[in-house]
Motif scaffolding. Sequence first.
Motif, PDB file in Angstrom:
ATOM      1  N   ASP B 103       0.606  -1.101   0.012  1.00  0.00           N
ATOM      2  CA  ASP B 103       0.108   0.118  -0.113  1.00  0.00           C
ATOM      3  C   ASP B 103       0.744   1.310  -0.115  1.00  0.00           C
ATOM      4  O   ASP B 103       0.518   2.236  -0.472  1.00  0.00           O
ATOM      5  CB  ASP B 103      -1.117  -0.059   1.197  1.00  0.00           C
ATOM      6  CG  ASP B 103      -2.146   1.016   0.976  1.00  0.00           C
ATOM      7  OD1 ASP B 103      -2.695   1.050  -0.053  1.00  0.00           O
ATOM      8  OD2 ASP B 103      -2.488   1.228   2.109  1.00  0.00           O
ATOM      9  N   GLU B 104       2.042   1.085   0.714  1.00  0.00           N
ATOM     10  CA  GLU B 104       3.096   2.490   0.764  1.00  0.00           C
ATOM     11  C   GLU B 104       3.359   2.725  -0.564  1.00  0.00           C
ATOM     12  O   GLU B 104       3.441   3.948  -1.121  1.00  0.00           O
ATOM     13  CB  GLU B 104       4.181   1.962   1.631  1.00  0.00           C
ATOM     14  CG  GLU B 104       5.097   3.186   1.870  1.00  0.00           C
ATOM     15  CD  GLU B 104       6.275   2.703   2.709  1.00  0.00           C
ATOM     16  OE1 GLU B 104       6.303   1.442   2.825  1.00  0.00           O
ATOM     17  OE2 GLU B 104       6.983   3.529   2.986  1.00  0.00           O
ATOM     18  N   ILE B 105       3.536   1.658  -1.468  1.00  0.00           N
ATOM     19  CA  ILE B 105       4.104   1.780  -2.839  1.00  0.00           C
ATOM     20  C   ILE B 105       2.813   2.333  -3.522  1.00  0.00           C
ATOM     21  O   ILE B 105       3.065   3.102  -4.421  1.00  0.00           O
ATOM     22  CB  ILE B 105       4.610   0.562  -3.353  1.00  0.00           C
ATOM     23  CG1 ILE B 105       5.950   0.325  -2.262  1.00  0.00           C
ATOM     24  CG2 ILE B 105       4.895   0.563  -4.853  1.00  0.00           C
ATOM     25  CD1 ILE B 105       6.427  -1.191  -2.755  1.00  0.00           C
ATOM     26  N   ARG B 106       1.980   1.860  -3.616  1.00  0.00           N
ATOM     27  CA  ARG B 106       0.706   2.262  -4.627  1.00  0.00           C
ATOM     28  C   ARG B 106       0.393   3.589  -4.052  1.00  0.00           C
ATOM     29  O   ARG B 106       0.225   4.528  -5.070  1.00  0.00           O
ATOM     30  CB  ARG B 106      -0.512   1.357  -3.964  1.00  0.00           C
ATOM     31  CG  ARG B 106      -1.765   1.686  -4.533  1.00  0.00           C
ATOM     32  CD  ARG B 106      -2.881   0.773  -4.625  1.00  0.00           C
ATOM     33  NE  ARG B 106      -3.331   0.168  -3.439  1.00  0.00           N
ATOM     34  CZ  ARG B 106      -3.925  -0.822  -2.874  1.00  0.00           C
ATOM     35  NH1 ARG B 106      -4.676  -1.363  -4.089  1.00  0.00           N
ATOM     36  NH2 ARG B 106      -4.315  -1.044  -1.607  1.00  0.00           N
ATOM     37  N   LEU B 107       0.387   4.141  -2.710  1.00  0.00           N
ATOM     38  CA  LEU B 107       0.027   5.676  -2.149  1.00  0.00           C
ATOM     39  C   LEU B 107       1.203   6.171  -3.215  1.00  0.00           C
ATOM     40  O   LEU B 107       1.055   7.588  -3.219  1.00  0.00           O
ATOM     41  CB  LEU B 107       0.019   5.577  -0.950  1.00  0.00           C
ATOM     42  CG  LEU B 107      -1.302   5.004  -0.314  1.00  0.00           C
ATOM     43  CD1 LEU B 107      -1.128   5.039   1.370  1.00  0.00           C
ATOM     44  CD2 LEU B 107      -2.560   6.107  -0.767  1.00  0.00           C
ATOM     45  N   ALA B 108       2.421   5.890  -2.924  1.00  0.00           N
ATOM     46  CA  ALA B 108       3.607   6.862  -3.467  1.00  0.00           C
ATOM     47  C   ALA B 108       3.533   7.088  -4.884  1.00  0.00           C
ATOM     48  O   ALA B 108       3.611   8.258  -5.232  1.00  0.00           O
ATOM     49  CB  ALA B 108       5.010   6.160  -3.205  1.00  0.00           C
ATOM     50  N   ALA B 109       2.894   6.069  -5.624  1.00  0.00           N
ATOM     51  CA  ALA B 109       2.739   6.325  -7.128  1.00  0.00           C
ATOM     52  C   ALA B 109       1.115   7.061  -7.315  1.00  0.00           C
ATOM     53  O   ALA B 109       1.447   8.113  -8.099  1.00  0.00           O
ATOM     54  CB  ALA B 109       2.227   4.898  -7.736  1.00  0.00           C
ATOM     55  N   LEU B 110       0.419   7.180  -6.327  1.00  0.00           N
ATOM     56  CA  LEU B 110      -0.854   7.839  -6.785  1.00  0.00           C
ATOM     57  C   LEU B 110      -0.619   9.589  -6.326  1.00  0.00           C
ATOM     58  O   LEU B 110      -0.960  10.383  -6.864  1.00  0.00           O
ATOM     59  CB  LEU B 110      -1.932   7.371  -5.823  1.00  0.00           C
ATOM     60  CG  LEU B 110      -2.508   6.088  -6.189  1.00  0.00           C
ATOM     61  CD1 LEU B 110      -3.639   5.487  -5.429  1.00  0.00           C
ATOM     62  CD2 LEU B 110      -3.275   6.244  -7.597  1.00  0.00           C
ATOM     63  N   LYS B 111       0.371   9.778  -5.344  1.00  0.00           N
ATOM     64  CA  LYS B 111       0.674  10.658  -4.777  1.00  0.00           C
ATOM     65  C   LYS B 111       1.308  11.697  -5.852  1.00  0.00           C
ATOM     66  O   LYS B 111       1.306  13.016  -5.904  1.00  0.00           O
ATOM     67  CB  LYS B 111       1.566  10.884  -3.509  1.00  0.00           C
ATOM     68  CG  LYS B 111       0.933  10.641  -2.338  1.00  0.00           C
ATOM     69  CD  LYS B 111       1.898  10.259  -1.174  1.00  0.00           C
ATOM     70  CE  LYS B 111       2.806  11.467  -0.695  1.00  0.00           C
ATOM     71  NZ  LYS B 111       3.575  10.753   0.543  1.00  0.00           N
ATOM     72  N   GLU B 112       1.882  10.838  -7.069  1.00  0.00           N
ATOM     73  CA  GLU B 112       2.403  11.570  -8.193  1.00  0.00           C
ATOM     74  C   GLU B 112       1.602  11.551  -9.241  1.00  0.00           C
ATOM     75  O   GLU B 112       1.951  12.282 -10.248  1.00  0.00           O
ATOM     76  CB  GLU B 112       3.903  10.739  -8.614  1.00  0.00           C
ATOM     77  CG  GLU B 112       4.986  10.445  -7.579  1.00  0.00           C
ATOM     78  CD  GLU B 112       5.411  11.855  -6.936  1.00  0.00           C
ATOM     79  OE1 GLU B 112       5.823  12.584  -7.818  1.00  0.00           O
ATOM     80  OE2 GLU B 112       5.604  12.036  -5.810  1.00  0.00           O
ATOM     81  N   SER B 113       0.377  11.299  -8.836  1.00  0.00           N
ATOM     82  CA  SER B 113      -0.573  11.544 -10.150  1.00  0.00           C
ATOM     83  C   SER B 113      -0.964  12.800 -10.820  1.00  0.00           C
ATOM     84  O   SER B 113      -0.807  13.614  -9.890  1.00  0.00           O
ATOM     85  CB  SER B 113      -1.845  10.714  -9.586  1.00  0.00           C
ATOM     86  OG  SER B 113      -2.883  10.901 -10.538  1.00  0.00           O
ATOM     87  N   ASP B 114      -1.188  13.016 -11.872  1.00  0.00           N
ATOM     88  CA  ASP B 114      -1.716  14.176 -12.520  1.00  0.00           C
ATOM     89  C   ASP B 114      -3.101  14.338 -12.003  1.00  0.00           C
ATOM     90  O   ASP B 114      -3.511  15.734 -12.024  1.00  0.00           O
ATOM     91  CB  ASP B 114      -1.703  14.144 -13.836  1.00  0.00           C
ATOM     92  CG  ASP B 114      -0.196  14.102 -14.398  1.00  0.00           C
ATOM     93  OD1 ASP B 114       0.607  14.511 -13.659  1.00  0.00           O
ATOM     94  OD2 ASP B 114      -0.031  13.659 -15.623  1.00  0.00           O
TER      95      ASP B 114
END
Lengths: 161, 216
Positions: B103-114
């Motif tokens: 989940d940490e990895i998924r959230l890190a990716a989503l935080k960078e989302s446009d």
Amino acid sequence: MVTAERVWDALAEIPDPEIPVISLVDLGVIRDVRVDDARVWIEFTPTFLGCPALEVMRDAMAAKVRELGGEPDVQVITDDSWSTDKITPAGREKLRASGFAPPAPRTAQPLQLVELQRNGFRCPYCGSTETTLENLFGPTPCRSVRYCNACRQPFEQFKTI
Amino acid sequence: MSERAQKLLDYADDELILGWRDSEWTGIAPSLEEDVAFSSIAQNEIGHARALYELAARELDTDADALAFDRSPDEYRCAPLVQQRRMDWAHTIARHWLYECADEIRLAALKESDDEELAGLAAKMDREETYHRLHAQMWADRLRGNERFEEAVRELWPYALAVLDEPLRPRLAERTGLSDVSGFQPQTQRGTVTDDLRRLWEEMTMVRRSVAGATW
């Protein structure tokens, strides 16, 4: 006549449903109030998304606006704009006075367990920093449980987010 | 359904079902501290599910409760990792730790989302999840080297990989120190609906189905 100032004053009378010593304004969860004639927009930033009191807070705000003769539109803002750093100095003092240790400031680096386990968090009862972490989790999502080794009293610590 | 709405539902279903599973420890965890911890984590995961469902609901012109409770079991998209019903403590901690790492990895990716709305929500969730991660890590460190725990981690590892989209999986291997991101097992993949989930669905939608439109 509804004015933003009157709305802010009214919102300052709403206690937090779970920690009633502190108001929603003290808690810093109201980001903005805009008034256009009778329409009143309130931007509300929840504390924790899992907080069961969110609906209660939203309904209480809407009720206050109606009491003033306004039509409320409470928008729930689910971004990172609320932090425990938004709790006002008066709010922090009220928390401490009722046995809740106010949150430590937000740090640039992610929290580490060792930081929470070490001494330094101040007991709201006796002021000692000889306190230990008992449980990261407490009776509500926003609180941890610590124990004061000086006055031998467990207490609740507001989590930093 | 748009790709965005589907992604939101994948994630919301994970958090909703994991929240239910965590709440299975309420009242019967091995210690009072863990009873409180798992209950609090459960409450927070379900809060995250609600926020994600609300974003999806605006796009799909419905509401969060309808998405959470009015779909048929076959429409749920949660990863099989979270579907498994209450397990022994070793498996519970193994799942908790593996899920929080993923989940940490998924959230890190989503935080960078446009997608600003989603990125903002991910940033807020990430702050709260920090405490779940600290809790999971504390237990994983405590149980490391314990045979039952290590075996549970090995058993659940293919399930944990399936929580993430394929491009993110190598990061989970790196984060957990576990290797082998290749092992494809159909029963671990998102979109699989297990009997455990069907039983949970019966339980969690019971009131809603029996009294249509009930509010409280």
